[in-house]
Design a protein around this motif. Structure first.
Motif, PDB file in Angstrom:
ATOM      1  N   LYS A   1     -10.684  11.342  -3.403  1.00  0.00           N
ATOM      2  CA  LYS A   1     -11.348  10.087  -3.768  1.00  0.00           C
ATOM      3  C   LYS A   1     -10.814   9.544  -5.085  1.00  0.00           C
ATOM      4  O   LYS A   1     -10.554   8.339  -5.222  1.00  0.00           O
ATOM      5  CB  LYS A   1     -12.854  10.302  -3.866  1.00  0.00           C
TER       6      LYS A   1
ATOM      7  N   SER B   1     -18.656  -0.562   3.854  1.00  0.00           N
ATOM      8  CA  SER B   1     -17.447   0.031   3.289  1.00  0.00           C
ATOM      9  C   SER B   1     -16.435  -1.054   2.931  1.00  0.00           C
ATOM     10  O   SER B   1     -16.651  -2.242   3.195  1.00  0.00           O
ATOM     11  CB  SER B   1     -16.823   1.008   4.293  1.00  0.00           C
ATOM     12  N   GLU B   2     -15.327  -0.656   2.341  1.00  0.00           N
ATOM     13  CA  GLU B   2     -14.260  -1.592   2.023  1.00  0.00           C
ATOM     14  C   GLU B   2     -12.961  -1.150   2.691  1.00  0.00           C
ATOM     15  O   GLU B   2     -12.757   0.040   2.932  1.00  0.00           O
ATOM     16  CB  GLU B   2     -14.050  -1.696   0.513  1.00  0.00           C
TER      17      GLU B   2
ATOM     18  N   GLU C   1      -8.217  -6.702   7.780  1.00  0.00           N
ATOM     19  CA  GLU C   1      -8.463  -6.813   6.339  1.00  0.00           C
ATOM     20  C   GLU C   1      -9.045  -8.174   5.980  1.00  0.00           C
ATOM     21  O   GLU C   1      -9.990  -8.265   5.184  1.00  0.00           O
ATOM     22  CB  GLU C   1      -7.163  -6.573   5.576  1.00  0.00           C
TER      23      GLU C   1
ATOM     24  N   PHE D   1     -10.255   6.065   4.667  1.00  0.00           N
ATOM     25  CA  PHE D   1      -9.133   5.131   4.582  1.00  0.00           C
ATOM     26  C   PHE D   1      -8.143   5.408   5.705  1.00  0.00           C
ATOM     27  O   PHE D   1      -8.126   6.490   6.307  1.00  0.00           O
ATOM     28  CB  PHE D   1      -8.427   5.257   3.219  1.00  0.00           C
TER      29      PHE D   1
ATOM     30  N   LYS E   1      -9.370   0.051   3.231  1.00  0.00           N
ATOM     31  CA  LYS E   1      -8.478   0.874   2.416  1.00  0.00           C
ATOM     32  C   LYS E   1      -7.371   1.417   3.290  1.00  0.00           C
ATOM     33  O   LYS E   1      -7.613   1.975   4.365  1.00  0.00           O
ATOM     34  CB  LYS E   1      -9.255   2.042   1.790  1.00  0.00           C
TER      35      LYS E   1
ATOM     36  N   TYR F   1       0.821  -1.217   0.000  1.00  0.00           N
ATOM     37  CA  TYR F   1       0.000   0.000   0.000  1.00  0.00           C
ATOM     38  C   TYR F   1       0.852   1.262   0.000  1.00  0.00           C
ATOM     39  O   TYR F   1       0.368   2.346   0.303  1.00  0.00           O
ATOM     40  CB  TYR F   1      -0.911  -0.008   1.235  1.00  0.00           C
TER      41      TYR F   1
ATOM     42  N   VAL G   1      -7.068   8.257  -4.251  1.00  0.00           N
ATOM     43  CA  VAL G   1      -6.919   7.105  -3.341  1.00  0.00           C
ATOM     44  C   VAL G   1      -7.913   5.995  -3.661  1.00  0.00           C
ATOM     45  O   VAL G   1      -7.641   4.815  -3.442  1.00  0.00           O
ATOM     46  CB  VAL G   1      -7.069   7.558  -1.874  1.00  0.00           C
ATOM     47  N   GLY G   2      -9.089   6.392  -4.150  1.00  0.00           N
ATOM     48  CA  GLY G   2     -10.102   5.400  -4.451  1.00  0.00           C
ATOM     49  C   GLY G   2     -11.216   5.349  -3.437  1.00  0.00           C
ATOM     50  O   GLY G   2     -12.144   4.546  -3.565  1.00  0.00           O
ATOM     51  N   ASN G   3     -11.135   6.209  -2.420  1.00  0.00           N
ATOM     52  CA  ASN G   3     -12.162   6.213  -1.388  1.00  0.00           C
ATOM     53  C   ASN G   3     -12.095   7.530  -0.616  1.00  0.00           C
ATOM     54  O   ASN G   3     -11.091   8.243  -0.689  1.00  0.00           O
ATOM     55  CB  ASN G   3     -11.978   5.031  -0.435  1.00  0.00           C
TER      56      ASN G   3
END
Length: 264
Positions: free
Chosen positions: A99, A141-142, A130, A107, A144, A64, A102-104
């Motif tokens: 967003k 949510s996921e 995780e 996080f 991150k 990451y 980072v994709g979100n």
């Protein structure tokens, strides 16, 4: 005192007997040699296990990693700059920029080091969280996480300044904002963060900066603080589950992170 003198005299008699008894000395030497030989596998295994754990920790966070390579044009600088702008001024445009990068909008943003005991402890919690996300987090949510290595060596590294020192000097205002955010959390009010750690964060001083520094970035709707909503220095717990549970509380702003659930 009399008892200690008697004990000392007893062991002295044994030592004198060993010195005066010639045949026992070779046996003792042989015993010591075999003791060392038989202990070598255990020592080797202990070193091997420690190396494997360190490698596993580095590998996990490297998945990451935002690299500092390239200085101001690096991934670490880019994301930090976007995050700083969104924390300072959380407009829709600035938040969407984070967003997109980072994709979100929620996080973990962490600063770690290789061969760092507390980073390894935190890693086991992140890893467990995780892998068991759906059983510990129920908000849809996921997971991150993004990481920056405080001891990364890059082509910009000089004899006077590491890449991370240059990074901290570039973003003093970001670290000041992070320190202010930490002081405004229930986690701090509940005495879970030391003032010294916050001061080191605010000063952006690499000599006193404490890894791992863990920020929960959260721009989602809710009663929590927007932006850097939680700050931690390390993850405590007796087991991986305990550490993951603490991180889940951080993510959910509950328990240790909610003053409504605790008594000062």
């Amino acid at each position: 005192m009399v008892v200690l003198t008697a004990i000392g005299a007893f062991f002295k008699k044994i030592w004198d007997w060993i010195r005066q008894t010639a045949w026992i000395q070779p046996l003792l030497i042989v015993g010591i040699i075999f003791g060392v030989i038989f202990s070598i596998p255990a020592i080797v295994n202990a070193i091997k296990n420690a190396q494997e754990e360190a490698a596993a920790t580095e590998t996990y966070y490297h998945k990451y990693q935002l690299s500092l390579e390239g200085g101001p044009t690096s991934a670490a600088y880019k994301t930090t700059d976007l995050l700083y702008k969104a924390v300072e001024n959380p407009t829709e445009e600035n938040v969407n920029a984070v967003k997109d990068d980072v994709g979100n909008t929620k996080f973990f943003f962490v600063y770690v080091e290789d061969n760092c005991e507390y980073c390894a402890q935190a890693k086991s919690g992140f890893d467990y969280l995780e892998k068991n996300w759906s059983s510990l987090i129920h908000d849809g949510s996921e997971f991150k996480l993004v990481s920056i290595f405080a001891d990364e060596y890059t082509s910009e590294t000089t004899s006077d300044k590491t890449a991370f020192v240059q990074y901290m000097e570039h973003f003093p205002s970001f670290f000041e904002l992070a320190a202010e955010a930490a002081e405004n959390t229930d986690y701090y009010e509940l005495k879970n963060i030391n003032d010294e750690d916050i001061a080191a964060l605010a000063d952006a001083d690499p000599e006193t900066f404490k890894a791992p520094a863990i920020f929960l970035v959260d721009f989602t709707a809710g009663p929590h603080n927007q932006g850097i909503s939680e700050v931690m220095f390390g993850v405590s717990g007796d087991s991986d589950l305990d550490k993951a549970t603490l991180l889940s509380h951080c993510w959910n702003h509950t328990d240790e992170f909610s003053i409504d659930n605790k008594t000062l």
